[in-house]
Structures are given as C-alpha cells and as structure tokens.
Design a protein around this motif. Structure first.
Motif, PDB file in Angstrom:
ATOM      1  N   GLU A 220      -4.070   8.002  -4.600  1.00 32.23           N
ATOM      2  CA  GLU A 220      -5.491   7.848  -4.253  1.00 32.23           C
ATOM      3  C   GLU A 220      -5.894   6.377  -4.267  1.00 32.23           C
ATOM      4  OE1 GLU A 220      -7.267  10.421  -7.153  1.00 32.23           O
ATOM      5  OE2 GLU A 220      -7.056  12.208  -5.881  1.00 32.23           O
ATOM      6  N   ARG A 221      -5.359   5.629  -5.246  1.00 32.56           N
ATOM      7  CA  ARG A 221      -5.657   4.203  -5.326  1.00 32.56           C
ATOM      8  C   ARG A 221      -5.120   3.464  -4.102  1.00 32.56           C
ATOM      9  NH1 ARG A 221      -2.794   2.633  -9.730  1.00 32.56           N
ATOM     10  NH2 ARG A 221      -4.102   3.966 -11.018  1.00 32.56           N
ATOM     11  N   LEU A 222      -3.913   3.825  -3.668  1.00 32.28           N
ATOM     12  CA  LEU A 222      -3.328   3.209  -2.470  1.00 32.28           C
ATOM     13  C   LEU A 222      -4.204   3.460  -1.249  1.00 32.28           C
ATOM     14  CD1 LEU A 222       0.418   4.125  -3.003  1.00 32.28           C
ATOM     15  CD2 LEU A 222      -0.442   1.813  -2.661  1.00 32.28           C
ATOM     16  N   VAL A 223      -4.663   4.685  -1.100  1.00 32.71           N
ATOM     17  CA  VAL A 223      -5.487   5.062   0.045  1.00 32.71           C
ATOM     18  C   VAL A 223      -6.820   4.320   0.021  1.00 32.71           C
ATOM     19  CG1 VAL A 223      -6.832   6.994   0.977  1.00 32.71           C
ATOM     20  CG2 VAL A 223      -4.411   7.303   0.442  1.00 32.71           C
ATOM     21  N   VAL A 224      -7.441   4.253  -1.161  1.00 31.68           N
ATOM     22  CA  VAL A 224      -8.750   3.601  -1.274  1.00 31.68           C
ATOM     23  C   VAL A 224      -8.629   2.086  -1.091  1.00 31.68           C
ATOM     24  CG1 VAL A 224     -10.628   3.059  -2.884  1.00 31.68           C
ATOM     25  CG2 VAL A 224      -9.789   5.397  -2.695  1.00 31.68           C
ATOM     26  N   GLU A 225      -7.668   1.480  -1.782  1.00 36.25           N
ATOM     27  CA  GLU A 225      -7.559   0.021  -1.765  1.00 36.25           C
ATOM     28  C   GLU A 225      -6.939  -0.528  -0.480  1.00 36.25           C
ATOM     29  OE1 GLU A 225      -5.815  -1.652  -5.302  1.00 36.25           O
ATOM     30  OE2 GLU A 225      -6.962  -0.313  -6.611  1.00 36.25           O
ATOM     31  N   LEU A 226      -6.044   0.237   0.149  1.00 33.01           N
ATOM     32  CA  LEU A 226      -5.336  -0.290   1.319  1.00 33.01           C
ATOM     33  C   LEU A 226      -5.741   0.366   2.638  1.00 33.01           C
ATOM     34  CD1 LEU A 226      -1.707  -0.610  -0.107  1.00 33.01           C
ATOM     35  CD2 LEU A 226      -3.531  -2.312  -0.097  1.00 33.01           C
ATOM     36  N   GLY A 227      -6.571   1.394   2.580  1.00 35.21           N
ATOM     37  CA  GLY A 227      -6.945   2.134   3.786  1.00 35.21           C
ATOM     38  C   GLY A 227      -7.442   1.267   4.924  1.00 35.21           C
ATOM     39  N   ASP A 228      -8.256   0.259   4.602  1.00 37.66           N
ATOM     40  CA  ASP A 228      -8.790  -0.611   5.659  1.00 37.66           C
ATOM     41  C   ASP A 228      -8.031  -1.936   5.761  1.00 37.66           C
ATOM     42  OD1 ASP A 228      -9.633  -1.594   3.249  1.00 37.66           O
ATOM     43  OD2 ASP A 228     -11.698  -1.987   3.873  1.00 37.66           O
ATOM     44  N   LYS A 229      -6.878  -2.018   5.091  1.00 38.89           N
ATOM     45  CA  LYS A 229      -6.087  -3.254   5.118  1.00 38.89           C
ATOM     46  C   LYS A 229      -4.728  -3.050   5.776  1.00 38.89           C
ATOM     47  CE  LYS A 229      -8.226  -4.904   0.879  1.00 38.89           C
ATOM     48  NZ  LYS A 229      -8.021  -5.161  -0.545  1.00 38.89           N
ATOM     49  N   THR A 230      -4.639  -2.059   6.656  1.00 37.23           N
ATOM     50  CA  THR A 230      -3.349  -1.788   7.304  1.00 37.23           C
ATOM     51  C   THR A 230      -3.404  -1.946   8.816  1.00 37.23           C
ATOM     52  OG1 THR A 230      -3.839   0.568   7.453  1.00 37.23           O
ATOM     53  CG2 THR A 230      -2.634  -0.169   5.486  1.00 37.23           C
ATOM     54  N   ASP A 231      -4.521  -2.459   9.336  1.00 31.06           N
ATOM     55  CA  ASP A 231      -4.670  -2.579  10.788  1.00 31.06           C
ATOM     56  C   ASP A 231      -3.607  -3.463  11.432  1.00 31.06           C
ATOM     57  OD1 ASP A 231      -6.828  -0.913  10.651  1.00 31.06           O
ATOM     58  OD2 ASP A 231      -8.329  -2.497  10.760  1.00 31.06           O
ATOM     59  N   ASP A 232      -3.118  -4.453  10.692  1.00 29.65           N
ATOM     60  CA  ASP A 232      -2.120  -5.362  11.250  1.00 29.65           C
ATOM     61  C   ASP A 232      -0.690  -4.862  11.052  1.00 29.65           C
ATOM     62  OD1 ASP A 232      -2.422  -5.731   8.469  1.00 29.65           O
ATOM     63  OD2 ASP A 232      -1.495  -7.718   8.582  1.00 29.65           O
ATOM     64  N   LEU A 233      -0.536  -3.718  10.372  1.00 31.95           N
ATOM     65  CA  LEU A 233       0.793  -3.169  10.128  1.00 31.95           C
ATOM     66  C   LEU A 233       1.113  -2.101  11.163  1.00 31.95           C
ATOM     67  CD1 LEU A 233       0.599  -2.810   6.252  1.00 31.95           C
ATOM     68  CD2 LEU A 233       1.679  -4.641   7.553  1.00 31.95           C
ATOM     69  N   VAL A 234       2.402  -1.908  11.424  1.00 33.51           N
ATOM     70  CA  VAL A 234       2.834  -0.956  12.438  1.00 33.51           C
ATOM     71  C   VAL A 234       2.942   0.437  11.843  1.00 33.51           C
ATOM     72  CG1 VAL A 234       4.704  -0.333  14.008  1.00 33.51           C
ATOM     73  CG2 VAL A 234       4.088  -2.732  13.694  1.00 33.51           C
ATOM     74  N   ALA A 235       2.218   1.377  12.443  1.00 33.20           N
ATOM     75  CA  ALA A 235       2.393   2.789  12.113  1.00 33.20           C
ATOM     76  C   ALA A 235       3.158   3.399  13.274  1.00 33.20           C
ATOM     77  CB  ALA A 235       1.036   3.474  11.937  1.00 33.20           C
ATOM     78  N   GLU A 236       3.602   4.623  13.126  1.00 32.62           N
ATOM     79  CA  GLU A 236       4.339   5.264  14.216  1.00 32.62           C
ATOM     80  C   GLU A 236       3.446   5.319  15.444  1.00 32.62           C
ATOM     81  OE1 GLU A 236       7.288   7.987  11.562  1.00 32.62           O
ATOM     82  OE2 GLU A 236       5.284   8.710  11.962  1.00 32.62           O
ATOM     83  N   SER A 237       3.995   4.970  16.562  1.00 31.67           N
ATOM     84  CA  SER A 237       3.192   4.849  17.774  1.00 31.67           C
ATOM     85  C   SER A 237       3.116   6.157  18.538  1.00 31.67           C
ATOM     86  CB  SER A 237       3.782   3.768  18.673  1.00 31.67           C
ATOM     87  OG  SER A 237       5.090   4.121  19.009  1.00 31.67           O
TER      88      SER A 237
END
Length: 195
Positions: A123-140
C-alpha cells in the motif's frame, strides 16, 4: 558512482556474480535472480548497469541487464521502508514492467506476492510511487495489458503465484499477441502444467 561494469564473468552464484574487468579488478555484483539465468557463463563477456549503494556498514553494488530495470530499482528505494534488498527481491520475482504496472493500477495482490512485501508495504508503494512512475516503462499496448491482466488474475485465482502467472502469460503472448483472455488462459495453463 559506479554506473556500469563491463568485463567477463569470473564467478556466478545464486544471487550474485563477480565481474572481472580488463584492468584485472573483480566486482561483486548482486543481481535479481530472474536476470541470473540470462547472464552468460563464467569466462564470457558481460555488461551490467549498476547501482552503487553506500551505507554505514559497507558498500554494495547491484547490477541489472538494462538501464530501465536499474531505474525501477532506484525508484522503489525512494519509498519509505524499501531498501535495496527488498527492491532487489521484487525484481527477482517480477519483471520491472510488471512492478510499474502494478503500482500504477494499485494492484496490491501482485505486489504482496513478493516474499517480504506485506500488505502495508504494498500500500505504501502504491501511495508513495503511484504518481512517480510516468517516466518508467510499463508493459505496452492497452489491449494486451488488459487481456494479460485478466489472464494473470485468473491464473492467480487458481493458485499460481503472480510471478508464475505473469511468466506464462508473457510467453504465450510472445507467441501470439492476438489471443483473447479465454484462449490466453487455456494456453498459459497448458504451459504451466508442463513445467
């Protein structure tokens, strides 16, 4: 900061390799266990993107097969309570793209499938990093992502771990990316039953 280590594999163990550089130095580099199988045998050339972590009790070098995987590792460590060992454990179980997608989609079930990641940490990962992953690659590919999520969740519902489900789905989609969720689940189950 040591950002890249290139040389030959001198030693390969369960969670680390020793890379001998051209100058004769040997660097002990901890790597995700997922990446270990894809690394060459001892005596073969290798290049690892590294993250040099300095602590009061010592210095440790962590290595990755891609710069993107290293970026995900570094981003995970910005969450409170997540150190390098836990970030490495996450990358040992799940591909970096899957971790990013799980954080973006608030998929706690996938994150807690990693040993050492409890519900509070996820939950902490989701809350703290949820809006900080835009520059990272997710599955396309939105369709592929939706279909693969559906299939992976169905397999997890049948008792497979997130890592097993993701790996089976990824391999089946690599063979045929046009499959619907139902056909994908059937093929992934066939693959899992053979392993």
């Amino acid at each position: 900061m040591i950002a890249l280590v290139a040389g030959t594999i001198a030693l390969k163990e369960a969670d680390r390799v020793v890379v001998r550089t051209a100058s004769g130095l040997g660097y002990e580099v901890f790597v995700p266990t997922r990446a270990l199988a894809s690394l060459p045998h001892p005596g073969q050339p290798v290049e690892l993107h590294t993250c040099h972590v300095v602590r009061e009790d010592g210095q440790t070098l962590f290595g990755f097969t891609s710069a993107e995987e290293r970026r995900v590792f570094q981003r995970l460590m910005t969450a409170s309570g997540v150190g390098p060992r836990l970030a490495l454990a996450m990358l040992s179980v799940l591909p970096s793209e899957r971790i990013v997608r799980s954080i973006r989609n608030r998929d706690i079930a996938v994150l807690v499938s990693v040993p050492g990641v409890g519900k509070k940490t996820a939950e902490r990962l989701v809350v703290e990093l949820g809006d900080k992953t835009d520059d990272l690659v997710a599955e396309s590919g939105e369709r592929i992502t939706t279909v693969s999520d559906t299939a992976a969740k169905a397999l997890m519902g049948l008792g497979y771990t997130a890592a097993e489900a993701d790996e089976a789905v990824r391999r089946v989609l690599a063979e045929d990316a046009t499959l619907g969720a139902s056909a994908l689940i059937k093929r992934a189950l066939t693959r899992l039953s053979r392993s």
